[in-house]
Write a protein that holds these residues in place. Structure first.
Motif, PDB file in Angstrom:
ATOM      1  N   THR A  62       8.834  54.471  53.588  1.00  0.00           N
ATOM      2  CA  THR A  62       7.604  54.552  54.378  1.00  0.00           C
ATOM      3  C   THR A  62       6.442  54.361  53.417  1.00  0.00           C
ATOM      4  O   THR A  62       6.436  54.951  52.334  1.00  0.00           O
ATOM      5  CB  THR A  62       7.489  55.927  55.079  1.00  0.00           C
ATOM      6  N   HIS A  79       8.128  67.101  52.129  1.00  0.00           N
ATOM      7  CA  HIS A  79       8.429  65.773  52.680  1.00  0.00           C
ATOM      8  C   HIS A  79       9.921  65.565  52.894  1.00  0.00           C
ATOM      9  O   HIS A  79      10.306  64.641  53.588  1.00  0.00           O
ATOM     10  CB  HIS A  79       7.912  64.673  51.744  1.00  0.00           C
ATOM     11  N   VAL A  83       8.659  61.279  46.718  1.00  0.00           N
ATOM     12  CA  VAL A  83       7.413  60.565  47.008  1.00  0.00           C
ATOM     13  C   VAL A  83       6.879  59.987  45.699  1.00  0.00           C
ATOM     14  O   VAL A  83       6.733  60.716  44.717  1.00  0.00           O
ATOM     15  CB  VAL A  83       6.336  61.501  47.607  1.00  0.00           C
ATOM     16  N   ARG A 123      12.160  65.578  45.611  1.00  0.00           N
ATOM     17  CA  ARG A 123      12.499  65.720  47.021  1.00  0.00           C
ATOM     18  C   ARG A 123      11.949  66.988  47.691  1.00  0.00           C
ATOM     19  O   ARG A 123      11.459  66.937  48.816  1.00  0.00           O
ATOM     20  CB  ARG A 123      14.036  65.695  47.138  1.00  0.00           C
ATOM     21  N   HIS A 141       1.109  55.700  48.945  1.00  0.00           N
ATOM     22  CA  HIS A 141       2.229  56.635  48.929  1.00  0.00           C
ATOM     23  C   HIS A 141       3.496  55.919  49.374  1.00  0.00           C
ATOM     24  O   HIS A 141       3.514  55.316  50.455  1.00  0.00           O
ATOM     25  CB  HIS A 141       1.985  57.797  49.903  1.00  0.00           C
ATOM     26  N   TYR A 143       7.175  56.966  50.455  1.00  0.00           N
ATOM     27  CA  TYR A 143       8.116  58.027  50.808  1.00  0.00           C
ATOM     28  C   TYR A 143       9.488  57.368  50.868  1.00  0.00           C
ATOM     29  O   TYR A 143       9.644  56.361  51.572  1.00  0.00           O
ATOM     30  CB  TYR A 143       7.749  58.643  52.150  1.00  0.00           C
ATOM     31  N   LEU A 147       9.534  58.753  56.922  1.00  0.00           N
ATOM     32  CA  LEU A 147       8.714  59.964  57.047  1.00  0.00           C
ATOM     33  C   LEU A 147       8.402  60.302  58.496  1.00  0.00           C
ATOM     34  O   LEU A 147       8.185  61.459  58.845  1.00  0.00           O
ATOM     35  CB  LEU A 147       7.414  59.815  56.247  1.00  0.00           C
ATOM     36  N   ARG A 152      10.409  68.167  58.679  1.00  0.00           N
ATOM     37  CA  ARG A 152       9.891  68.793  57.460  1.00  0.00           C
ATOM     38  C   ARG A 152       8.966  69.930  57.827  1.00  0.00           C
ATOM     39  O   ARG A 152       8.744  70.192  59.009  1.00  0.00           O
ATOM     40  CB  ARG A 152       9.210  67.752  56.567  1.00  0.00           C
TER      41      ARG A 152
END
Ligand code: FE2
Length: 178
Positions: A62, A79, A83, A123, A141, A143, A147, A152
């Motif tokens: 993502t 998350h 990331v 993670r 960002h 991911y 995401l 989460r």
């Protein structure tokens, strides 16, 4: 990467990097190159007033472009996937938390990222982000998963209560960083 920055190519290069044998290293390399070209990147990104722009979402990756206005402290969250972040404008502060034995959230670190720089959040990192500067900070960002689909956690900073991550609560729980 071609000399001109083309968003479509950046996304396909990112997907290739996410499929490399060491995706984190490959994505960090690509972002190091990218954050050094902030002007070209800004020109290529879609024009929007939104702070968060989704550039790509699939099972393995993502990509968001995220802008942080000065003065706002966003609530702690995780998350559930690594990331990789490439900061390309301003300075963003990450407050890092751990869950204590009694279940309470405890701040254990503060990291200041001054653009241009690249970092990796493992993670299970829990962080809250803010901008103590006076200009917006900006970062790409990555991911390493989807995401939008992952379950989460988000913590209410007022009560300390953990709940499922929810976008409305994420912005609703934001406070001043002063
Ligand atoms: Fe985050």
């Amino acid at each position: 990467m071609s000399p001109m920055f083309i968003l479509k190519d950046f996304i396909s290069d990112s997907l290739s990097a996410a499929n490399a044998s060491d995706p984190v290293a490959a994505l960090m390399d690509l972002l190091r190159e990218t954050v050094g070209r902030a002007d070209a990147l800004l020109t290529a990104l879609p024009e929007t007033d939104a702070d968060e722009t989704l550039l790509h979402a699939s099972e393995g990756l993502t990509i968001y472009d995220i802008k942080l206005p000065p003065g706002i402290l966003y609530p702690p969250h995780n998350h559930r996937m690594p990331v990789v972040i490439g900061f390309y404008a301003g300075c963003e502060t990450n407050l890092i938390y751990q869950v204590s034995a009694d279940g309470a959230l405890k701040q254990v670190d503060r990291l200041d990222f001054e653009a241009p720089t690249v970092t990796i959040l493992e993670r299970d990192v829990i962080h809250a982000i803010t901008n103590f500067g006076d200009t917006p900070s900006r970062a790409i960002h990555y991911y390493l998963g989807d995401l939008l689909e992952v379950e989460r956690d988000l913590w209410n900073p007022a009560s300390g209560q953990k709940g499922p991550f929810d976008n409305d609560n994420y912005f609703g729980f934001a406070t001043s960083n002063q």
